[in-house]
Design a protein around this motif. Structure first.
Motif, PDB file in Angstrom:
ATOM      1  N   HIS A 126      -6.374  12.945   8.664  1.00 55.43           N
ATOM      2  CA  HIS A 126      -6.418  12.681  10.093  1.00 55.43           C
ATOM      3  C   HIS A 126      -6.978  13.905  10.815  1.00 55.43           C
ATOM      4  O   HIS A 126      -7.236  14.943  10.215  1.00 55.43           O
ATOM      5  CB  HIS A 126      -5.030  12.298  10.650  1.00 55.43           C
ATOM      6  CG  HIS A 126      -4.049  13.413  10.770  1.00 55.43           C
ATOM      7  ND1 HIS A 126      -2.881  13.327  11.503  1.00 55.43           N
ATOM      8  CD2 HIS A 126      -4.042  14.673  10.252  1.00 55.43           C
ATOM      9  CE1 HIS A 126      -2.217  14.460  11.417  1.00 55.43           C
ATOM     10  NE2 HIS A 126      -2.890  15.293  10.666  1.00 55.43           N
TER      11      HIS A 126
ATOM     12  N   CYS B 259      -6.286  21.614  13.602  1.00 51.51           N
ATOM     13  CA  CYS B 259      -5.944  20.191  13.443  1.00 51.51           C
ATOM     14  C   CYS B 259      -7.001  19.277  14.059  1.00 51.51           C
ATOM     15  O   CYS B 259      -7.043  18.085  13.775  1.00 51.51           O
ATOM     16  CB  CYS B 259      -4.591  19.875  14.091  1.00 51.51           C
ATOM     17  SG  CYS B 259      -3.223  20.638  13.217  1.00 51.51           S
TER      18      CYS B 259
ATOM     19  N   HIS C 167      -8.648  16.600   8.047  1.00 52.53           N
ATOM     20  CA  HIS C 167      -7.905  17.365   7.049  1.00 52.53           C
ATOM     21  C   HIS C 167      -6.835  16.426   6.493  1.00 52.53           C
ATOM     22  O   HIS C 167      -6.523  15.403   7.101  1.00 52.53           O
ATOM     23  CB  HIS C 167      -7.269  18.626   7.660  1.00 52.53           C
ATOM     24  CG  HIS C 167      -6.262  18.321   8.705  1.00 52.53           C
ATOM     25  ND1 HIS C 167      -6.586  18.082  10.019  1.00 52.53           N
ATOM     26  CD2 HIS C 167      -4.915  18.170   8.636  1.00 52.53           C
ATOM     27  CE1 HIS C 167      -5.500  17.809  10.709  1.00 52.53           C
ATOM     28  NE2 HIS C 167      -4.461  17.852   9.902  1.00 52.53           N
TER      29      HIS C 167
ATOM     30  N   HIS D 122      -3.024  15.475   4.336  1.00 52.94           N
ATOM     31  CA  HIS D 122      -1.629  15.841   4.075  1.00 52.94           C
ATOM     32  C   HIS D 122      -1.084  14.958   2.958  1.00 52.94           C
ATOM     33  O   HIS D 122      -1.501  13.812   2.809  1.00 52.94           O
ATOM     34  CB  HIS D 122      -0.743  15.614   5.308  1.00 52.94           C
ATOM     35  CG  HIS D 122      -1.091  16.456   6.478  1.00 52.94           C
ATOM     36  ND1 HIS D 122      -0.763  17.792   6.557  1.00 52.94           N
ATOM     37  CD2 HIS D 122      -1.733  16.156   7.634  1.00 52.94           C
ATOM     38  CE1 HIS D 122      -1.180  18.278   7.718  1.00 52.94           C
ATOM     39  NE2 HIS D 122      -1.781  17.306   8.390  1.00 52.94           N
TER      40      HIS D 122
ATOM     41  N   GLU E 125       5.216  15.989   7.268  1.00 53.02           N
ATOM     42  CA  GLU E 125       3.768  16.232   7.216  1.00 53.02           C
ATOM     43  C   GLU E 125       3.456  17.468   6.375  1.00 53.02           C
ATOM     44  O   GLU E 125       2.521  17.479   5.579  1.00 53.02           O
ATOM     45  CB  GLU E 125       3.240  16.418   8.639  1.00 53.02           C
ATOM     46  CG  GLU E 125       1.738  16.546   8.748  1.00 53.02           C
ATOM     47  CD  GLU E 125       1.317  16.580  10.206  1.00 53.02           C
ATOM     48  OE1 GLU E 125       0.429  15.820  10.583  1.00 53.02           O
ATOM     49  OE2 GLU E 125       1.883  17.387  10.984  1.00 53.02           O
TER      50      GLU E 125
HETATM   51 NI    NI Z   1      -2.509  17.317  10.286  1.00 58.80          NI
END
Ligand code: NI
Length: 141
Positions: free
Chosen positions: A20, A39, A45, A47, A130
Protein backbone atom coordinates in the motif's frame (compact mmCIF):
# COMPACT_ATOMS: atom_id res chain seq x y z
CA UNK A 1 -29.76 -19.70 41.74
CA UNK A 2 -28.54 -20.31 38.19
CA UNK A 3 -24.82 -20.49 37.71
CA UNK A 4 -23.33 -17.29 36.37
CA UNK A 5 -22.62 -17.48 32.64
CA UNK A 6 -18.94 -17.09 31.93
CA UNK A 7 -18.00 -14.84 29.03
CA UNK A 8 -14.99 -16.02 27.05
CA UNK A 9 -13.06 -14.28 24.27
CA UNK A 10 -11.68 -16.43 21.46
CA UNK A 11 -9.28 -15.19 18.81
CA UNK A 12 -8.19 -16.42 15.41
CA UNK A 13 -5.07 -15.04 13.74
CA UNK A 14 -4.66 -14.94 9.97
CA UNK A 15 -1.78 -13.44 8.04
CA UNK A 16 -1.50 -11.76 4.67
CA UNK A 17 1.12 -9.86 2.71
CA UNK A 18 0.15 -6.74 0.83
CA UNK A 19 1.38 -3.45 -0.57
CA UNK A 20 0.00 0.00 0.00
CA UNK A 21 0.89 3.65 0.14
CA UNK A 22 -0.57 6.41 2.25
CA UNK A 23 -1.30 9.09 -0.27
CA UNK A 24 -4.05 11.70 -0.37
CA UNK A 25 -4.92 12.45 -4.02
CA UNK A 26 -6.20 15.89 -3.04
CA UNK A 27 -2.77 16.91 -1.83
CA UNK A 28 0.38 17.69 -3.77
CA UNK A 29 3.22 15.21 -3.83
CA UNK A 30 5.17 17.54 -1.53
CA UNK A 31 2.29 17.71 0.96
CA UNK A 32 1.99 13.93 0.93
CA UNK A 33 5.72 13.52 1.42
CA UNK A 34 5.69 16.06 4.27
CA UNK A 35 2.86 14.31 6.13
CA UNK A 36 3.23 10.61 5.31
CA UNK A 37 7.00 10.50 4.69
CA UNK A 38 8.21 7.33 3.03
CA UNK A 39 4.76 5.73 3.52
CA UNK A 40 3.68 7.90 0.57
CA UNK A 41 6.34 6.47 -1.77
CA UNK A 42 4.62 6.35 -5.16
CA UNK A 43 6.00 2.89 -5.89
CA UNK A 44 4.28 1.51 -2.77
CA UNK A 45 5.75 -0.58 0.05
CA UNK A 46 4.77 -3.87 1.62
CA UNK A 47 3.94 -5.34 5.01
CA UNK A 48 3.48 -8.78 6.49
CA UNK A 49 0.16 -8.08 8.17
CA UNK A 50 -1.28 -10.07 11.04
CA UNK A 51 -5.03 -9.92 11.56
CA UNK A 52 -6.61 -10.98 14.87
CA UNK A 53 -10.38 -11.47 15.08
CA UNK A 54 -11.84 -11.89 18.57
CA UNK A 55 -15.31 -13.28 19.28
CA UNK A 56 -17.00 -12.83 22.65
CA UNK A 57 -19.49 -15.37 23.95
CA UNK A 58 -20.48 -18.19 26.23
CA UNK A 59 -19.23 -21.72 25.64
CA UNK A 60 -22.03 -23.93 24.35
CA UNK A 61 -22.60 -26.76 26.86
CA UNK A 62 -22.82 -29.34 24.06
CA UNK A 63 -19.64 -28.34 22.19
CA UNK A 64 -17.64 -26.50 24.83
CA UNK A 65 -17.08 -23.80 22.22
CA UNK A 66 -18.09 -20.16 21.86
CA UNK A 67 -17.72 -20.65 18.14
CA UNK A 68 -15.93 -23.27 16.07
CA UNK A 69 -12.53 -21.69 15.33
CA UNK A 70 -12.39 -23.65 12.06
CA UNK A 71 -15.51 -21.83 10.98
CA UNK A 72 -14.07 -18.49 12.07
CA UNK A 73 -10.91 -19.27 10.10
CA UNK A 74 -12.99 -19.96 6.97
CA UNK A 75 -14.98 -16.73 7.36
CA UNK A 76 -11.82 -14.64 7.76
CA UNK A 77 -9.98 -16.34 4.91
CA UNK A 78 -12.83 -16.37 2.40
CA UNK A 79 -14.16 -12.89 3.00
CA UNK A 80 -11.02 -10.98 4.05
CA UNK A 81 -7.50 -12.36 3.82
CA UNK A 82 -7.94 -14.06 0.44
CA UNK A 83 -9.13 -10.68 -0.85
CA UNK A 84 -6.08 -8.87 0.57
CA UNK A 85 -3.21 -11.33 0.21
CA UNK A 86 -0.58 -10.29 -2.37
CA UNK A 87 -2.72 -7.33 -3.40
CA UNK A 88 -2.15 -3.64 -3.79
CA UNK A 89 -4.51 -2.27 -1.13
CA UNK A 90 -4.85 1.09 -2.90
CA UNK A 91 -5.97 -0.45 -6.20
CA UNK A 92 -6.99 -4.10 -6.10
CA UNK A 93 -9.48 -4.62 -3.27
CA UNK A 94 -13.19 -3.92 -3.89
CA UNK A 95 -14.00 -3.35 -0.21
CA UNK A 96 -11.21 -0.78 0.15
CA UNK A 97 -12.12 1.29 -2.89
CA UNK A 98 -12.03 5.06 -2.44
CA UNK A 99 -10.43 4.99 0.98
CA UNK A 100 -6.97 5.53 2.39
CA UNK A 101 -5.70 2.00 3.05
CA UNK A 102 -4.44 2.81 6.53
CA UNK A 103 -4.67 0.11 9.18
CA UNK A 104 -7.34 2.23 10.93
CA UNK A 105 -9.57 2.14 7.85
CA UNK A 106 -8.85 -1.52 7.12
CA UNK A 107 -9.96 -2.76 10.57
CA UNK A 108 -13.27 -0.90 10.27
CA UNK A 109 -13.87 -2.36 6.81
CA UNK A 110 -12.99 -5.85 8.07
CA UNK A 111 -15.38 -5.44 11.01
CA UNK A 112 -18.25 -4.59 8.66
CA UNK A 113 -17.56 -7.71 6.58
CA UNK A 114 -17.11 -10.19 9.43
CA UNK A 115 -19.65 -8.97 11.98
CA UNK A 116 -22.81 -10.08 10.12
CA UNK A 117 -21.35 -13.56 9.57
CA UNK A 118 -20.92 -14.37 13.28
CA UNK A 119 -23.83 -16.50 14.48
CA UNK A 120 -22.61 -17.78 17.84
CA UNK A 121 -21.13 -15.09 20.04
CA UNK A 122 -20.45 -11.54 18.94
CA UNK A 123 -17.56 -9.90 17.18
CA UNK A 124 -15.57 -8.15 19.91
CA UNK A 125 -12.37 -6.87 18.31
CA UNK A 126 -10.53 -6.69 15.02
CA UNK A 127 -6.82 -6.08 15.49
CA UNK A 128 -4.34 -5.51 12.70
CA UNK A 129 -0.58 -5.53 13.16
CA UNK A 130 1.32 -3.70 10.45
CA UNK A 131 4.82 -3.75 11.94
CA UNK A 132 6.15 -5.10 15.20
CA UNK A 133 5.66 -1.64 16.68
CA UNK A 134 2.46 -0.46 14.99
CA UNK A 135 -0.99 -2.00 15.34
CA UNK A 136 -4.61 -0.90 15.67
CA UNK A 137 -7.72 -2.35 17.31
CA UNK A 138 -11.39 -1.72 16.54
CA UNK A 139 -14.26 -2.59 18.88
CA UNK A 140 -17.21 -1.58 16.71
CA UNK A 141 -17.83 1.78 18.36
NI1 NI B 1 2.72 0.98 5.34
Amino acid sequence: MAEKQKIVYITRRERFNAAHKLYNKNWTEAENEAFFGKCSNKYYHGHNFELFVTIKGIADPETGMVMDLKKLKTIIKDSVTEQLDHKNLNEDVPFLQNMMPSIENIVVAVWDIISPQIENGKLHCVKLIETENNFVEYYGE
